[in-house]
Design a protein around this motif. Sequence first.
Motif, PDB file in Angstrom:
ATOM      1  N   GLU A  33       0.819  -1.214   0.000  1.00  0.00           N
ATOM      2  CA  GLU A  33       0.000   0.000   0.000  1.00  0.00           C
ATOM      3  C   GLU A  33       0.851   1.262   0.000  1.00  0.00           C
ATOM      4  N   ASP A  34       2.141   1.056   0.137  1.00  0.00           N
ATOM      5  CA  ASP A  34       3.069   2.161   0.314  1.00  0.00           C
ATOM      6  C   ASP A  34       3.024   3.200  -0.790  1.00  0.00           C
ATOM      7  N   ASN A  35       2.794   2.742  -1.993  1.00  0.00           N
ATOM      8  CA  ASN A  35       3.077   3.557  -3.153  1.00  0.00           C
ATOM      9  C   ASN A  35       1.971   3.378  -4.184  1.00  0.00           C
ATOM     10  N   SER A  79      14.038  11.631  -4.159  1.00  0.00           N
ATOM     11  CA  SER A  79      13.991  11.465  -2.710  1.00  0.00           C
ATOM     12  C   SER A  79      12.688  10.773  -2.354  1.00  0.00           C
ATOM     13  N   TYR A  80      12.712   9.969  -1.308  1.00  0.00           N
ATOM     14  CA  TYR A  80      11.476   9.371  -0.809  1.00  0.00           C
ATOM     15  C   TYR A  80      10.704  10.425  -0.040  1.00  0.00           C
ATOM     16  N   ASN A  81      11.490  11.327   0.552  1.00  0.00           N
ATOM     17  CA  ASN A  81      10.947  12.353   1.434  1.00  0.00           C
ATOM     18  C   ASN A  81      11.723  13.627   1.145  1.00  0.00           C
ATOM     19  N   SER A  83      12.670  16.084   2.552  1.00  0.00           N
ATOM     20  CA  SER A  83      13.671  16.573   3.498  1.00  0.00           C
ATOM     21  C   SER A  83      14.992  15.809   3.392  1.00  0.00           C
ATOM     22  N   ARG A  84      14.970  14.682   2.667  1.00  0.00           N
ATOM     23  CA  ARG A  84      16.202  13.915   2.581  1.00  0.00           C
ATOM     24  C   ARG A  84      16.453  13.399   1.162  1.00  0.00           C
ATOM     25  N   PRO A  85      17.148  14.214   0.337  1.00  0.00           N
ATOM     26  CA  PRO A  85      17.411  13.774  -1.033  1.00  0.00           C
ATOM     27  C   PRO A  85      18.300  12.525  -1.062  1.00  0.00           C
ATOM     28  N   ILE A  86      17.954  11.597  -1.953  1.00  0.00           N
ATOM     29  CA  ILE A  86      18.776  10.380  -2.095  1.00  0.00           C
ATOM     30  C   ILE A  86      19.754  10.581  -3.254  1.00  0.00           C
ATOM     31  N   PHE A  87      19.238  11.010  -4.419  1.00  0.00           N
ATOM     32  CA  PHE A  87      20.104  11.269  -5.565  1.00  0.00           C
ATOM     33  C   PHE A  87      20.022  12.724  -5.984  1.00  0.00           C
ATOM     34  N   GLY A 104      28.854   1.146  -2.191  1.00  0.00           N
ATOM     35  CA  GLY A 104      28.685   2.366  -1.417  1.00  0.00           C
ATOM     36  C   GLY A 104      28.136   2.003  -0.056  1.00  0.00           C
ATOM     37  N   PRO A 105      28.162   2.954   0.867  1.00  0.00           N
ATOM     38  CA  PRO A 105      27.716   2.646   2.221  1.00  0.00           C
ATOM     39  C   PRO A 105      26.246   2.287   2.267  1.00  0.00           C
ATOM     40  N   SER A 106      25.870   1.558   3.296  1.00  0.00           N
ATOM     41  CA  SER A 106      24.485   1.186   3.511  1.00  0.00           C
ATOM     42  C   SER A 106      23.621   2.446   3.579  1.00  0.00           C
ATOM     43  N   GLY A 107      22.493   2.434   2.867  1.00  0.00           N
ATOM     44  CA  GLY A 107      21.590   3.575   2.891  1.00  0.00           C
ATOM     45  C   GLY A 107      21.900   4.638   1.847  1.00  0.00           C
ATOM     46  N   CYS A 108      22.904   4.402   0.982  1.00  0.00           N
ATOM     47  CA  CYS A 108      23.283   5.442   0.016  1.00  0.00           C
ATOM     48  C   CYS A 108      22.397   5.414  -1.232  1.00  0.00           C
ATOM     49  N   GLY A 109      21.556   4.390  -1.379  1.00  0.00           N
ATOM     50  CA  GLY A 109      20.617   4.377  -2.499  1.00  0.00           C
ATOM     51  C   GLY A 109      20.843   3.281  -3.535  1.00  0.00           C
ATOM     52  N   LYS A 110      21.616   2.269  -3.191  1.00  0.00           N
ATOM     53  CA  LYS A 110      21.896   1.207  -4.171  1.00  0.00           C
ATOM     54  C   LYS A 110      20.621   0.468  -4.578  1.00  0.00           C
ATOM     55  N   SER A 111      19.829   0.050  -3.595  1.00  0.00           N
ATOM     56  CA  SER A 111      18.577  -0.645  -3.932  1.00  0.00           C
ATOM     57  C   SER A 111      17.613   0.293  -4.649  1.00  0.00           C
ATOM     58  N   THR A 112      17.688   1.572  -4.309  1.00  0.00           N
ATOM     59  CA  THR A 112      16.807   2.563  -4.943  1.00  0.00           C
ATOM     60  C   THR A 112      17.041   2.627  -6.452  1.00  0.00           C
ATOM     61  N   ILE A 113      18.293   2.429  -6.883  1.00  0.00           N
ATOM     62  CA  ILE A 113      18.581   2.428  -8.326  1.00  0.00           C
ATOM     63  C   ILE A 113      17.726   1.365  -9.019  1.00  0.00           C
ATOM     64  N   LEU A 114      17.657   0.164  -8.419  1.00  0.00           N
ATOM     65  CA  LEU A 114      16.848  -0.909  -9.021  1.00  0.00           C
ATOM     66  C   LEU A 114      15.357  -0.572  -8.954  1.00  0.00           C
ATOM     67  N   ARG A 115      14.928   0.073  -7.876  1.00  0.00           N
ATOM     68  CA  ARG A 115      13.504   0.451  -7.771  1.00  0.00           C
ATOM     69  C   ARG A 115      13.113   1.471  -8.836  1.00  0.00           C
ATOM     70  N   LEU A 116      14.014   2.415  -9.124  1.00  0.00           N
ATOM     71  CA  LEU A 116      13.721   3.423 -10.159  1.00  0.00           C
ATOM     72  C   LEU A 116      13.711   2.772 -11.542  1.00  0.00           C
ATOM     73  N   PHE A 120       9.224   1.456  -9.849  1.00  0.00           N
ATOM     74  CA  PHE A 120       8.384   1.393  -8.675  1.00  0.00           C
ATOM     75  C   PHE A 120       8.256   2.794  -8.081  1.00  0.00           C
ATOM     76  N   TYR A 121       9.257   3.606  -8.323  1.00  0.00           N
ATOM     77  CA  TYR A 121       9.229   5.024  -7.971  1.00  0.00           C
ATOM     78  C   TYR A 121       9.620   5.827  -9.206  1.00  0.00           C
ATOM     79  N   THR A 122       9.219   7.100  -9.229  1.00  0.00           N
ATOM     80  CA  THR A 122       9.518   7.974 -10.361  1.00  0.00           C
ATOM     81  C   THR A 122      10.503   9.047  -9.917  1.00  0.00           C
TER      82      THR A 122
HETATM   83  P1  ADP Z   1      21.027   0.900   0.075  1.00  0.00           P
HETATM   84  O1  ADP Z   1      20.435  -0.177  -0.754  1.00  0.00           O
HETATM   85  O2  ADP Z   1      22.187   1.571  -0.548  1.00  0.00           O
HETATM   86  O3  ADP Z   1      21.376   0.403   1.465  1.00  0.00           O
HETATM   87  P2  ADP Z   1      18.394   2.105  -0.206  1.00  0.00           P
HETATM   88  O4  ADP Z   1      18.364   2.387  -1.653  1.00  0.00           O
HETATM   89  O5  ADP Z   1      17.618   0.909   0.245  1.00  0.00           O
HETATM   90  O6  ADP Z   1      19.914   2.027   0.301  1.00  0.00           O
HETATM   91  O7  ADP Z   1      17.829   3.347   0.607  1.00  0.00           O
HETATM   92  C1  ADP Z   1      18.390   4.634   0.512  1.00  0.00           C
HETATM   93  C2  ADP Z   1      17.823   5.487   1.646  1.00  0.00           C
HETATM   94  O8  ADP Z   1      16.438   5.696   1.465  1.00  0.00           O
HETATM   95  C3  ADP Z   1      17.973   4.851   3.016  1.00  0.00           C
HETATM   96  O9  ADP Z   1      18.324   5.848   3.924  1.00  0.00           O
HETATM   97  C4  ADP Z   1      16.623   4.303   3.323  1.00  0.00           C
HETATM   98  O10 ADP Z   1      16.396   4.294   4.709  1.00  0.00           O
HETATM   99  C5  ADP Z   1      15.707   5.258   2.603  1.00  0.00           C
HETATM  100  N1  ADP Z   1      14.495   4.581   2.119  1.00  0.00           N
HETATM  101  C6  ADP Z   1      14.445   3.418   1.440  1.00  0.00           C
HETATM  102  N2  ADP Z   1      13.174   3.109   1.121  1.00  0.00           N
HETATM  103  C7  ADP Z   1      12.400   4.091   1.610  1.00  0.00           C
HETATM  104  C8  ADP Z   1      10.994   4.353   1.620  1.00  0.00           C
HETATM  105  N3  ADP Z   1      10.131   3.523   1.021  1.00  0.00           N
HETATM  106  N4  ADP Z   1      10.568   5.467   2.230  1.00  0.00           N
HETATM  107  C9  ADP Z   1      11.420   6.318   2.831  1.00  0.00           C
HETATM  108  N5  ADP Z   1      12.758   6.132   2.866  1.00  0.00           N
HETATM  109  C10 ADP Z   1      13.253   5.036   2.262  1.00  0.00           C
END
Ligand code: ADP
Length: 336
Positions: A33-35, A79-81, A83-87, A104-116, A120-122
């Motif tokens: 339901e997130d998105n 950015s997901y939010n 207030s906190r830009p990812i790329f 790259g460090p945990s949380g830097c957006g690696k999984s986000t690249i695959l989601r974009l 799954f996100y725009t």
């Molecule tokens: P990585 O795979 O490099 O560890 P992610 O791509 O999963 O990082 O996430 C990047 C940042 O975005 C992280 O700080 C994570 O907490 C945040 N994040 C991931 N998914 C969401 C989401 N659905 N809503 C808000 N923040 C998210």
Amino acid sequence: IFQLSLPLNFLGTIYREINQNLLDMEVLFKLREDNPPIKDSPNAKPLMLSPPSTSVTTKNGVSPASNGTSITFENISFSYNPSRPIFNNLSFHIPAGSKAAFVGPSGCGKSTILRLLFRFYTPTSGRILLNDQDISQVQVESLRKNIGIVPQDTPLFHADIMHNIRYGNLEARDEEVVEAAKKANVHDAIMRLPESYKTKVGERGLMISGGEKQRLAVARVMLKDPAIIGFDEATSALDPQTEASLMKNINSTLLGDSSSDVSEGKPRSRKTAIFIAHRLRTIANADVIFVLRDGSVVEQGTHEELLRKEGVYARMWAQQANAEGGGEEEEESITA
Ligand code: ADP
Ligand code: MG
């Protein structure tokens, strides 16, 4: 009666397709339901990965990528939010048929690249191109059919192993499922289960180890056989030996490398692959490694090039080499 059977068949096909994509989403993102679902733009076209003249639609509707598919991120901000830009103006180019890795460090957006990439996100700005096609202008279904992801953590469905792998391609025959399991180094482990391929797993089923789940996910993607594959820390739960052996199989089989260029008589094209890895050792042979920091690529090159640079990557490599001096973790085994 005749007139009725056609629409019913048609509904069956639609049901299978919806089922397949829901599943991809669930597997990949573990959220529902997130998105809001992404809608096609009014003039969206199917993704075309090979010239129409030579294009042959395979049995599960996947375009054969005869020349491979390049992936380009062009000034992507996201950015997901707010207030906190990812790329912030993230750009990179992965040539067709190559193996790319992101570190790259945990949380830097690696999984986000695959989601974009999977839409799954725009992105808030910028473009993502497959060959020369902007993915925001193609039908999302056709995009997702051509991308396979082995996620960080694969939930299993309460069903038998055969079904769990077959989710990769609901039309695959049993023998094809077994073949995929062999390529994913999980066949032997399956044969040791109480009811082999008929063993029920998932919720209320037999618990299997993280490493086995990961290999089931690899088998799924092998069955799906898409042009682009993303491995999101897909071998992180494996012991180093199993990991090395699986990586070898992934390279030779899935990516259509060298000797296994011909499978079952049909030529295979090289797939374009994205590896996200925590252990740098597993991606040292990538064609190109991208180092992410603070929302953009700070270094790129082959393993050797990056070591010579003596920068961020070289420091990460040295750190891991030090840390690895200790004992090797053992893979958890099957527990009933
Ligand atoms: P990585 O795979 O490099 O560890 P992610 O791509 O999963 O990082 O996430 C990047 C940042 O975005 C992280 O700080 C994570 O907490 C945040 N994040 C991931 N998914 C969401 C989401 N659905 N809503 C808000 N923040 C998210
Ligand atoms: Mg991640």
